[in-house]
Write an enzyme that holds these catalytic residues in place. Structure first.
Site, PDB file in Angstrom:
ATOM      1  N   LYS A 116      40.179  -1.562 -45.200  1.00 22.43           N
ATOM      2  CA  LYS A 116      39.103  -0.968 -45.996  1.00 22.43           C
ATOM      3  C   LYS A 116      39.412  -1.099 -47.493  1.00 22.43           C
ATOM      4  O   LYS A 116      38.493  -1.234 -48.295  1.00 22.43           O
ATOM      5  CB  LYS A 116      38.927   0.506 -45.619  1.00 22.43           C
ATOM      6  CG  LYS A 116      38.375   0.748 -44.208  1.00 22.43           C
ATOM      7  CD  LYS A 116      37.995   2.221 -44.033  1.00 22.43           C
ATOM      8  CE  LYS A 116      38.098   2.711 -42.603  1.00 22.43           C
ATOM      9  NZ  LYS A 116      37.017   2.327 -41.716  1.00 22.43           N
ATOM     10  N   GLU A 200      38.635   8.490 -51.046  1.00 28.14           N
ATOM     11  CA  GLU A 200      37.255   8.372 -51.524  1.00 28.14           C
ATOM     12  C   GLU A 200      36.724   9.736 -51.907  1.00 28.14           C
ATOM     13  O   GLU A 200      37.089  10.744 -51.297  1.00 28.14           O
ATOM     14  CB  GLU A 200      36.352   7.785 -50.420  1.00 28.14           C
ATOM     15  CG  GLU A 200      36.493   6.292 -50.280  1.00 28.14           C
ATOM     16  CD  GLU A 200      35.569   5.704 -49.227  1.00 28.14           C
ATOM     17  OE1 GLU A 200      34.800   6.461 -48.582  1.00 28.14           O
ATOM     18  OE2 GLU A 200      35.616   4.478 -49.051  1.00 28.14           O
ATOM     19  N   HIS A 235      33.042  12.294 -37.503  1.00 26.47           N
ATOM     20  CA  HIS A 235      32.884  10.938 -38.044  1.00 26.47           C
ATOM     21  C   HIS A 235      32.645   9.900 -36.964  1.00 26.47           C
ATOM     22  O   HIS A 235      32.848   8.718 -37.179  1.00 26.47           O
ATOM     23  CB  HIS A 235      34.077  10.533 -38.904  1.00 26.47           C
ATOM     24  CG  HIS A 235      34.417  11.532 -39.966  1.00 26.47           C
ATOM     25  ND1 HIS A 235      33.504  11.932 -40.908  1.00 26.47           N
ATOM     26  CD2 HIS A 235      35.542  12.235 -40.215  1.00 26.47           C
ATOM     27  CE1 HIS A 235      34.060  12.829 -41.701  1.00 26.47           C
ATOM     28  NE2 HIS A 235      35.291  13.036 -41.299  1.00 26.47           N
ATOM     29  N   ARG A 292      31.936  -7.509 -35.977  1.00 26.77           N
ATOM     30  CA  ARG A 292      31.723  -7.656 -34.540  1.00 26.77           C
ATOM     31  C   ARG A 292      30.334  -7.119 -34.200  1.00 26.77           C
ATOM     32  O   ARG A 292      29.635  -6.633 -35.084  1.00 26.77           O
ATOM     33  CB  ARG A 292      32.764  -6.825 -33.796  1.00 26.77           C
ATOM     34  CG  ARG A 292      32.773  -5.397 -34.339  1.00 26.77           C
ATOM     35  CD  ARG A 292      33.544  -4.430 -33.508  1.00 26.77           C
ATOM     36  NE  ARG A 292      33.888  -3.237 -34.246  1.00 26.77           N
ATOM     37  CZ  ARG A 292      33.119  -2.159 -34.363  1.00 26.77           C
ATOM     38  NH1 ARG A 292      31.940  -2.123 -33.785  1.00 26.77           N
ATOM     39  NH2 ARG A 292      33.519  -1.120 -35.055  1.00 26.77           N
TER      40      ARG A 292
HETATM   41  P1  ADP Z   1      35.352   4.120 -39.397  1.00 30.58           P
HETATM   42  O1  ADP Z   1      36.076   2.844 -39.622  1.00 30.58           O
HETATM   43  O2  ADP Z   1      36.126   5.106 -38.635  1.00 30.58           O
HETATM   44  O3  ADP Z   1      33.969   3.870 -38.880  1.00 30.58           O
HETATM   45  P2  ADP Z   1      34.049   4.714 -41.935  1.00 30.58           P
HETATM   46  O4  ADP Z   1      34.664   4.424 -43.253  1.00 30.58           O
HETATM   47  O5  ADP Z   1      32.969   3.821 -41.493  1.00 30.58           O
HETATM   48  O6  ADP Z   1      35.218   4.778 -40.872  1.00 30.58           O
HETATM   49  O7  ADP Z   1      33.539   6.206 -41.948  1.00 30.58           O
HETATM   50  C1  ADP Z   1      33.102   6.851 -40.766  1.00 30.58           C
HETATM   51  C2  ADP Z   1      32.215   8.038 -41.117  1.00 30.58           C
HETATM   52  O8  ADP Z   1      32.886   8.959 -41.960  1.00 30.58           O
HETATM   53  C3  ADP Z   1      30.967   7.673 -41.891  1.00 30.58           C
HETATM   54  O9  ADP Z   1      29.934   7.261 -41.037  1.00 30.58           O
HETATM   55  C4  ADP Z   1      30.637   8.959 -42.606  1.00 30.58           C
HETATM   56  O10 ADP Z   1      30.003   9.877 -41.767  1.00 30.58           O
HETATM   57  C5  ADP Z   1      32.000   9.515 -42.928  1.00 30.58           C
HETATM   58  N1  ADP Z   1      32.406   9.101 -44.267  1.00 30.58           N
HETATM   59  C6  ADP Z   1      33.085   7.993 -44.596  1.00 30.58           C
HETATM   60  N2  ADP Z   1      33.299   7.926 -45.923  1.00 30.58           N
HETATM   61  C7  ADP Z   1      32.733   9.020 -46.451  1.00 30.58           C
HETATM   62  C8  ADP Z   1      32.633   9.547 -47.764  1.00 30.58           C
HETATM   63  N3  ADP Z   1      33.176   8.930 -48.815  1.00 30.58           N
HETATM   64  N4  ADP Z   1      31.985  10.722 -47.950  1.00 30.58           N
HETATM   65  C9  ADP Z   1      31.456  11.390 -46.906  1.00 30.58           C
HETATM   66  N5  ADP Z   1      31.531  10.954 -45.642  1.00 30.58           N
HETATM   67  C10 ADP Z   1      32.157   9.785 -45.401  1.00 30.58           C
HETATM   68 MG    MG Z   2      32.550   2.829 -39.779  1.00 39.50          MG
END
Ligand code: ADP
Ligand code: MG
Ligand code: ADP
Length: 665
Positions: A116, A200, A235, A292
């Site tokens: 990421k 973040e 999440h 994917r």
């Molecule tokens: P993963 O690889 O586990 O899917 P993501 O980075 O896509 O991780 O984040 C998964 C979820 O976490 C997002 O769909 C959102 O709900 C929450 N999330 C991620 N980043 C943030 C953020 N900066 N602020 C608030 N919620 C977040």
């Molecule tokens: Mg994700």
């Protein structure tokens, strides 16, 4: 086009891929672990190769075994599904080195998006808007803490290699940062073998909106609109839909073009998803790219009328994308609900066991069920406990919602606990129905979504009682057929008892309460008295476990599934659970839970949180167990003393194993 492909996955996605391959006249090879020898994906494929023991580490995740299976069967290409090796660049390399096509992006694109942090650096250069935060290489805890302070709380710590909602910690204030960082790194190492993190800004009340992109080897790249996956727990996505409610044409174009720019920046080929986090005002930031096919791809298929697996196969075979951007059209509204074997009321704890009953709603142009299991199959502790994906489509969101409500009501599962009732409440919840979406919806609506357990209603108790009586009659008839004298009065089950009045008691347990149904035989009917109120009942056993039941002047259709003393009653779209309280059965009262200090499922002890000899309060965390890809905290059942731990951190434990010797005060 390929003649034969191998699917390096299991469950519903393996079945999903096989379905399209078969329609295109492509032969399929399944792979399986010992635990999956009889799984649906193995039964569906033209041939299948055993990889190894149940643990994914020793079977589905061993790239060499899969390459070997391709060579043995002559498979020309591999579809990785999602999870497992789907985002493993080394695996894509290994296939290439052996002249086998990977039905996915080039290894370089997987690498570029695999971290990421690295992805965010690249996206910054491609002018894709980024979530504010720190994604540098310096991982010194003190520096990370300083960066978090500078970003301003709340912040989210994320494992750079994370996925599936794992390896993320929300930090509300500076003093909580060190502990959260340690716990995040611990989970990151154990789940992804890499504890690199990024930080973040935590966006409040955001929506998760993602764009489906597709690129071919000839330089074409399109977006197939968006999916809204805001309804999440921890999440992890629970319900997804397309299009995103409230999306404007202009915003859709902006997000679509940003996603295509992201894909082009890494030389992307095949199906990919660019995930954005969006503010309520519609502004959006890049979060990550999943290289994917996504779990929720069916909603995109339903609104575009395209088969994304077919697109993947065509692109992997070197063909151009079937459609150009301006030929793609969006029609109607689709919703997907993930049906899981889990207990929503117990923190979504996965549930394992045999699917004694599995009866999904009927499929049609409006209702689709993607599944990897059939009735009598087992949900094992080795893999994700998803039973199926339920997808519905209609012209408008409200109509699609109505279809979803009906389909969930028709879904019957017994043998494992499922989230179906929870999903039914979710789609009925005014916030969801009104499209007031954000990632905190489940948390915010918890009062509505997790109601206090209610007593099983009278109708269901009556049905359960009738079920017992009909079942006895049925068994008596079967016994009579096989015995010498079918007319012997000893086979009758009409309540006639020597020296006894024609009345008897049938007992059930609903949680802690005992329910007694007094049954008096009256001709071909039963007088059933429960809680002082009497109902005249009659019933007829239909095929299997279905009954037609008459209660006074009403007629109902119901179904009762029995497993040992457990009874699942399906009535009017709801499922109720009771235990048959049979005085002839020696059932240990209260069960042998041992105060909750036993492993709820097989897993690994991750950390011990108390010292032997330590006095703790009720609810104090004692130990963390990792099982089924989640961390579970085992807490003190009462105030007392921790005598000893039965396992050290890192040790595997079996289901039901005693974990802690504990002495209550
Ligand atoms: P993963 O690889 O586990 O899917 P993501 O980075 O896509 O991780 O984040 C998964 C979820 O976490 C997002 O769909 C959102 O709900 C929450 N999330 C991620 N980043 C943030 C953020 N900066 N602020 C608030 N919620 C977040
Ligand atoms: Mg994700
Ligand atoms: P049939 O004998 O009509 O072929 P099946 O064997 O197909 O019936 O189905 C029997 C089903 O009835 C099982 O799924 C079982 O769970 C269910 N059942 C319902 N009520 C009871 C009960 N009280 N005792 C035992 N089984 C029951």
């Amino acid at each position: 086009m390929f003649n034969k492909i191998l699917i390096a996955n299991r469950g519903e996605i393996a079945c999903r891929v096989i379905k399209t391959a078969r329609r295109m006249g492509i032969r399929t090879v399944a792979v399986y672990s010992e635990a999956d020898a009889n799984a649906r994906h193995v039964r569906m494929a033209d041939e299948a190769v055993l990889l190894g023991p149940a643990a994914a580490r020793e079977s589905y995740l061993v790239a060499d075994k899969i390459v070997d299976a391709c060579k043995r069967t002559g498979a020309q290409a591999v579809h990785p599904g999602y999870g497992f090796l789907s985002e493993n660049a080394g695996f894509a390399d290994a296939l290439a080195a052996n002249g086998i096509a990977f039905i996915g992006p080039p290894a370089s694109a997987i690498r570029a998006m695999g971290s990421k942090s690295e992805a965010k650096k690249l996206m910054g250069k491609a002018a894709v808007p980024l979530t504010p935060g720190y994604h540098g290489d310096d991982q010194t805890p003190a520096l990370l803490h300083k960066e978090a302070d500078a970003i301003g709380y709340p912040v989210l710590i994320k494992a750079a290699a994370g996925g599936g909602g794992k390896g993320m910690r929300l930090v509300e204030k500076s003093e909580d940062f060190p502990d959260a960082l340690a716990s995040c790194k611990r989970e990151a190492i154990s789940s992804f073998g890499d504890d690199h993190v990024l930080i973040e800004k935590y966006i409040t009340k955001p929506r998760h909106i993602e764009i489906q992109v597709f690129a071919d080897t000839l330089g074409n790249c399109v977006y197939l609109f968006e999916r809204d996956c805001s309804v999440q727990r921890r999440h992890q996505k629970v319900l997804e839909e397309a299009p995103a409610p409230g999306m404007t044409l202009e915003r859709r174009r902006q997000m679509g073009e940003a996603a295509v720019a992201a894909a082009k920046a890494v030389g992307y080929v095949g199906a990919g998803t660019v995930e954005f986090i969006a503010n309520q005002d519609g502004s959006f930031y890049f979060m990550e790219m999943n290289t994917r096919l996504q779990v929720e791809h069916p909603v995109t298929e339903m609104i575009t009328g395209q088969d994304l697996v077919e697109w993947q196969l065509r692109v992997a075979a070197g063909q151009p994308l079937p459609l150009a951007q301006e030929q793609l059209q969006l029609r109607g509204h689709a919703l997907e609900a993930r049906i899981y074997a889990e207990d929503a009321n117990k923190g979504f704890l996965p549930s394992t066991g045999r699917l004694v009953r599995l009866s999904p709603p009927a499929e049609s142009l409006n209702v689709r069920v993607d599944t990897g299991v059939e009735e009598a199959d087992e949900i094992t502790p080795f893999y994700d406990p998803m039973i199926a994906k339920l997808i519905v489509w209609d012209e408008h969101r409200d109509a699609a919602l109505a279809r979803m409500r009906k389909a969930l009501a028709d879904y019957q599962v017994a043998g494992v606990t499922t989230n179906i009732d929870f999903l039914s409440r979710l789609v009925a919840c005014p916030a969801f129905a009104g499209a007031d979406l954000d990632t905190g919806l489940i948390e915010r609506q918890k009062e509505f979504l997790f109601p206090a357990t209610q007593a099983v209603p009278r109708d269901a108790l009556l049905v359960a009682t009738v079920g017992e009586l009909l079942w006895e009659q049925h068994e008596a008839k079967q016994a009579a057929k096989t015995s010498g004298d079918p007319h012997s009065p000893w086979h009758a089950r009409d309540g006639w008892r020597m020296n006894l009045s024609a009345a008897r008691m049938i007992g059930f347990r609903d949680g802690d309460s005992l329910i007694e149904a007094l049954v008096r035989y009256q001709g071909d009917k039963w007088q059933i008295t429960i809680n002082g109120q009497t109902t005249l009942a009659r019933g007829k056993k239909l095929e299997g476990d279905r009954f037609a039941v008459e209660l006074d002047d009403r007629r109902l259709m119901a179904s009762v599934v029995a497993v040992d003393e457990k009874r699942s009653i399906f009535l009017n779209g709801s499922t109720y659970s009771l235990l048959r309280d049979d005085p002839l059965h020696l059932v240990e009262a209260g069960g042998a839970q041992g105060g909750g200090l036993t492993a709820p499922m097989p897993g690994k002890v991750v950390a011990l949180l108390a010292q032997p000899g330590q006095k703790v309060d009720k609810g104090a965390p004692l130990l963390i167990l990792e099982a089924m890809k989640m961390e579970h905290t085992i807490t003190a059942p009462a105030a007392g003393t921790v005598k000893a731990f039965c396992y050290a951190a890192g040790e595997q434990v079996a289901d039901g194993a005693a974990l802690v010797e504990f002495e209550g005060e």
